[in-house]
Scaffold this motif. Sequence first.
Motif, mmCIF file in Angstrom:
data_model
loop_
_atom_site.group_PDB
_atom_site.id
_atom_site.type_symbol
_atom_site.label_atom_id
_atom_site.label_comp_id
_atom_site.label_asym_id
_atom_site.label_seq_id
_atom_site.Cartn_x
_atom_site.Cartn_y
_atom_site.Cartn_z
ATOM 1 N N ASP A 67 58.797 34.674 45.605
ATOM 2 C CA ASP A 67 59.425 33.535 46.273
ATOM 3 C C ASP A 67 58.840 33.265 47.651
ATOM 4 O O ASP A 67 58.785 32.115 48.102
ATOM 5 C CB ASP A 67 60.935 33.764 46.403
ATOM 6 N N ARG A 69 55.909 33.176 48.524
ATOM 7 C CA ARG A 69 54.652 32.439 48.453
ATOM 8 C C ARG A 69 54.861 30.921 48.396
ATOM 9 O O ARG A 69 53.904 30.165 48.465
ATOM 10 C CB ARG A 69 53.845 32.882 47.231
ATOM 11 N N ARG A 70 56.103 30.494 48.227
ATOM 12 C CA ARG A 70 56.358 29.052 48.148
ATOM 13 C C ARG A 70 55.963 28.326 49.433
ATOM 14 O O ARG A 70 55.671 27.137 49.399
ATOM 15 C CB ARG A 70 57.842 28.795 47.882
ATOM 16 N N HIS A 71 55.968 29.023 50.535
ATOM 17 C CA HIS A 71 55.714 28.372 51.818
ATOM 18 C C HIS A 71 54.470 28.934 52.496
ATOM 19 O O HIS A 71 54.339 28.884 53.718
ATOM 20 C CB HIS A 71 56.937 28.519 52.719
ATOM 21 N N GLY A 102 58.559 28.074 40.700
ATOM 22 C CA GLY A 102 58.120 26.947 41.520
ATOM 23 C C GLY A 102 57.216 27.298 42.678
ATOM 24 O O GLY A 102 57.101 26.528 43.631
ATOM 25 N N VAL A 103 56.541 28.446 42.598
ATOM 26 C CA VAL A 103 55.699 28.897 43.709
ATOM 27 C C VAL A 103 54.630 27.865 44.070
ATOM 28 O O VAL A 103 54.516 27.443 45.228
ATOM 29 C CB VAL A 103 55.035 30.248 43.371
ATOM 30 N N HIS A 104 53.826 27.440 43.100
ATOM 31 C CA HIS A 104 52.736 26.507 43.391
ATOM 32 C C HIS A 104 53.263 25.105 43.656
ATOM 33 O O HIS A 104 52.746 24.395 44.531
ATOM 34 C CB HIS A 104 51.736 26.479 42.220
ATOM 35 N N TYR A 105 54.274 24.701 42.923
ATOM 36 C CA TYR A 105 54.828 23.357 43.086
ATOM 37 C C TYR A 105 55.278 23.124 44.529
ATOM 38 O O TYR A 105 54.922 22.120 45.148
ATOM 39 C CB TYR A 105 56.016 23.171 42.131
ATOM 40 N N VAL A 106 56.034 24.041 45.072
ATOM 41 C CA VAL A 106 56.556 23.865 46.428
ATOM 42 C C VAL A 106 55.443 24.024 47.468
ATOM 43 O O VAL A 106 55.362 23.247 48.432
ATOM 44 C CB VAL A 106 57.681 24.874 46.701
ATOM 45 N N ALA A 107 54.561 24.995 47.278
ATOM 46 C CA ALA A 107 53.510 25.250 48.271
ATOM 47 C C ALA A 107 52.513 24.099 48.367
ATOM 48 O O ALA A 107 52.010 23.794 49.459
ATOM 49 C CB ALA A 107 52.783 26.543 47.935
#
Length: 264
Positions: A67, A69-71, A102-107
């Motif tokens: 989680d 990694r999302r940001h 959603g790691v890549h989606y948010v990042a």
Amino acid sequence: MPLTSLIDTIKQMPPMLAWRKQRYEREFANHTNSFRGVFDSFEDALASAPETKTKGYNVDEFVGYFDDRRHKLFLYDYPILFWLDRILNDESRVFDIGGNAGVHYVAYRPYLRAWSKVHWEICEVPVVVRAGREFAEREGYADRLTFTEDMKSANGAHVLLSLGTLQYIDAPGLPDLLESLTSPPAHLLLGKLPLHAGRSYVTLQNGGVHFVAQRVFNREDFLGALKELGYRVIDEWQDNSRSCHVPFHPECRVPVFTGLYLSR
């Protein structure tokens, strides 16, 4: 005989080699991201795992593991962002194999121009799918961020994205998956792949919260199978943050992992 050669010779003597393997067996069980053994199948690799941790990815400990990694963006994200920004349009659907919750989606959202209508679907193990759906609903992403356990949902996607996941999937392999689709993705963005010139093999990895089987691919076979399906390599890069070293098997070493962009 030079001293270094003498030491190497002694280390390979049967009694010393047996002692070294026993010592490494103890170290492996407590050393995250270490590898042990060369196997023909996932089943054999997992059967050899110590009983001190769970096995595989469908475990509660894996929920929320990435989680943070999302940001954040890492070096391996930048080639992916570069090509996504050129590939995506408002009607695109991205199929993200192994995108966790959603790691890549948010990042990636803040850095991509064509985003307002992009649909992002993540394929994950059941425990992560449940957590991901709760996250998407809670954060207001549910209309554009969805989750599935079915890899064949990649059918009709514009882009198939997978970063550091394909090597942990026993079946179907990527070529088999693509061949089974009536409308395979036009673009493949693949990162953190263990490719090397030697034979394909499976090894056991200590993943921290669990033990997992990892496949290392023969580069020629991997790319050749995709070429037969009509994909050609547009770009390739190295990921120096990833490597695979299997003690006592120097021929199996992968010093750096690989990123690829292929188009059909």
